[in-house]
Design a protein around this motif. Structure first.
Motif, PDB file in Angstrom:
ATOM      1  N   ASP A  89       0.828  -1.204   0.000  1.00  0.00           N
ATOM      2  CA  ASP A  89       0.000   0.000   0.000  1.00  0.00           C
ATOM      3  C   ASP A  89       0.866   1.259   0.000  1.00  0.00           C
ATOM      4  O   ASP A  89       0.580   2.222  -0.724  1.00  0.00           O
ATOM      5  CB  ASP A  89      -0.942   0.021   1.213  1.00  0.00           C
ATOM      6  N   GLU A  93       1.216   4.196  -3.080  1.00  0.00           N
ATOM      7  CA  GLU A  93       0.934   5.600  -2.772  1.00  0.00           C
ATOM      8  C   GLU A  93       2.134   6.476  -3.123  1.00  0.00           C
ATOM      9  O   GLU A  93       1.985   7.519  -3.772  1.00  0.00           O
ATOM     10  CB  GLU A  93       0.574   5.777  -1.301  1.00  0.00           C
ATOM     11  N   PRO A 103      -5.346   9.216  -7.028  1.00  0.00           N
ATOM     12  CA  PRO A 103      -6.028   7.945  -6.753  1.00  0.00           C
ATOM     13  C   PRO A 103      -7.360   7.878  -7.488  1.00  0.00           C
ATOM     14  O   PRO A 103      -7.955   8.903  -7.825  1.00  0.00           O
ATOM     15  CB  PRO A 103      -6.226   7.969  -5.239  1.00  0.00           C
ATOM     16  N   THR A 105     -11.263   5.904  -7.553  1.00  0.00           N
ATOM     17  CA  THR A 105     -12.213   5.139  -6.739  1.00  0.00           C
ATOM     18  C   THR A 105     -13.080   4.272  -7.641  1.00  0.00           C
ATOM     19  O   THR A 105     -13.337   4.614  -8.790  1.00  0.00           O
ATOM     20  CB  THR A 105     -13.119   6.069  -5.909  1.00  0.00           C
ATOM     21  N   SER A 108     -12.368  -1.687  -8.694  1.00  0.00           N
ATOM     22  CA  SER A 108     -11.039  -2.213  -8.406  1.00  0.00           C
ATOM     23  C   SER A 108     -10.808  -3.526  -9.145  1.00  0.00           C
ATOM     24  O   SER A 108     -11.667  -4.408  -9.143  1.00  0.00           O
ATOM     25  CB  SER A 108     -10.860  -2.447  -6.899  1.00  0.00           C
ATOM     26  N   SER A 113      -8.769  -5.352  -2.439  1.00  0.00           N
ATOM     27  CA  SER A 113      -8.316  -3.985  -2.204  1.00  0.00           C
ATOM     28  C   SER A 113      -9.124  -2.960  -3.001  1.00  0.00           C
ATOM     29  O   SER A 113      -9.471  -3.198  -4.161  1.00  0.00           O
ATOM     30  CB  SER A 113      -6.840  -3.850  -2.600  1.00  0.00           C
ATOM     31  N   THR A 114      -9.368  -1.837  -2.338  1.00  0.00           N
ATOM     32  CA  THR A 114      -9.957  -0.686  -3.026  1.00  0.00           C
ATOM     33  C   THR A 114      -8.996   0.504  -2.949  1.00  0.00           C
ATOM     34  O   THR A 114      -9.413   1.648  -3.054  1.00  0.00           O
ATOM     35  CB  THR A 114     -11.315  -0.308  -2.392  1.00  0.00           C
ATOM     36  N   ASN A 115      -7.698   0.215  -2.767  1.00  0.00           N
ATOM     37  CA  ASN A 115      -6.681   1.258  -2.696  1.00  0.00           C
ATOM     38  C   ASN A 115      -6.687   2.044  -4.009  1.00  0.00           C
ATOM     39  O   ASN A 115      -6.381   1.510  -5.078  1.00  0.00           O
ATOM     40  CB  ASN A 115      -5.307   0.626  -2.439  1.00  0.00           C
ATOM     41  N   TYR A 117      -4.730   4.316  -5.145  1.00  0.00           N
ATOM     42  CA  TYR A 117      -3.439   4.446  -5.825  1.00  0.00           C
ATOM     43  C   TYR A 117      -3.119   3.175  -6.609  1.00  0.00           C
ATOM     44  O   TYR A 117      -2.614   3.232  -7.734  1.00  0.00           O
ATOM     45  CB  TYR A 117      -2.324   4.749  -4.820  1.00  0.00           C
ATOM     46  N   GLY A 139      -2.286  -5.521  -0.042  1.00  0.00           N
ATOM     47  CA  GLY A 139      -1.754  -4.208   0.303  1.00  0.00           C
ATOM     48  C   GLY A 139      -0.998  -4.123   1.604  1.00  0.00           C
ATOM     49  O   GLY A 139      -0.056  -3.337   1.722  1.00  0.00           O
ATOM     50  N   SER A 140      -1.350  -4.912   2.591  1.00  0.00           N
ATOM     51  CA  SER A 140      -0.641  -4.845   3.872  1.00  0.00           C
ATOM     52  C   SER A 140       0.632  -5.686   3.879  1.00  0.00           C
ATOM     53  O   SER A 140       1.423  -5.617   4.805  1.00  0.00           O
ATOM     54  CB  SER A 140      -1.551  -5.282   5.024  1.00  0.00           C
TER      55      SER A 140
END
Length: 171
Positions: A89, A93, A103, A105, A108, A113-115, A117, A139-140
């Motif tokens: 993540d 970014e 970014p 929205t 996805s 993930s809905t990140n 970026y 992401g994590s």
């Protein structure tokens, strides 16, 4: 000495070595299976995006000038710990901000993930972020050095294409 033509990441790392974006360790290794730190990621991402090379003092704070550049450019906060492992993540970014990509929205391509970026970098040409074969982004999770080489190589291609096709005002 630890990257050969037989490695899937060979073309990515050699292209980025040739471009001056990636360098190995003083002992001649690249440690492709090592985790990426914030300091390493900042250097590679900023250089791939076209920012200037910074002086590198010795010791754990070798990347402090890349951090200072990223802080002054609004890419990261001053709280970043250069020696800490970086998450996926955080990489997307920083990469998007370095390339001045906003970014996105919705819709996805990643099931986990809905990140915004990550979504934005998935929509670039070339695609900077593709995700895992199973449709996830994780992401994590942290990145291996061999994985970030792919990202910075695609960033470098994207930045080179963007800058080479810009025309002067009035044309």
């Amino acid at each position: 000495s630890d990257v050969t033509e037989a490695n899937w990441h060979y073309e990515f790392v050699t292209a980025m070595v040739d471009a001056g974006v990636v360098s190995g360790y003083p002992d001649g290794t690249f440690l492709p299976n090592g985790e990426v730190t914030y300091g390493e990621a900042l250097k590679m991402i900023l250089l791939a995006a076209g920012y200037p090379t910074q002086a590198e003092p010795s010791g754990n704070d070798w990347a402090i000038n890349y951090k200072n550049l990223a802080v002054s450019s609004g890419i990261v906060s001053s709280n970043v710990v250069l020696t800490a492992p970086i998450t996926r993540d955080a990489v997307v970014e920083i990469a998007a901000k370095a390339l001045k990509i906003s970014p996105v929205t919705g819709n996805s391509p990643f099931s986990d993930s809905t990140n915004g970026y990550a979504i934005a970098l998935n929509r670039t040409s070339p695609q900077i972020i593709v995700g895992n074969a199973n449709g996830t982004f994780n992401g994590s999770g942290t990145l291996l050095r061999q994985e970030i080489w792919v990202i910075v190589q695609r960033m470098y291609q994207y930045a080179s294409n963007q800058y080479s096709t810009q025309m002067p005002d009035g044309i």
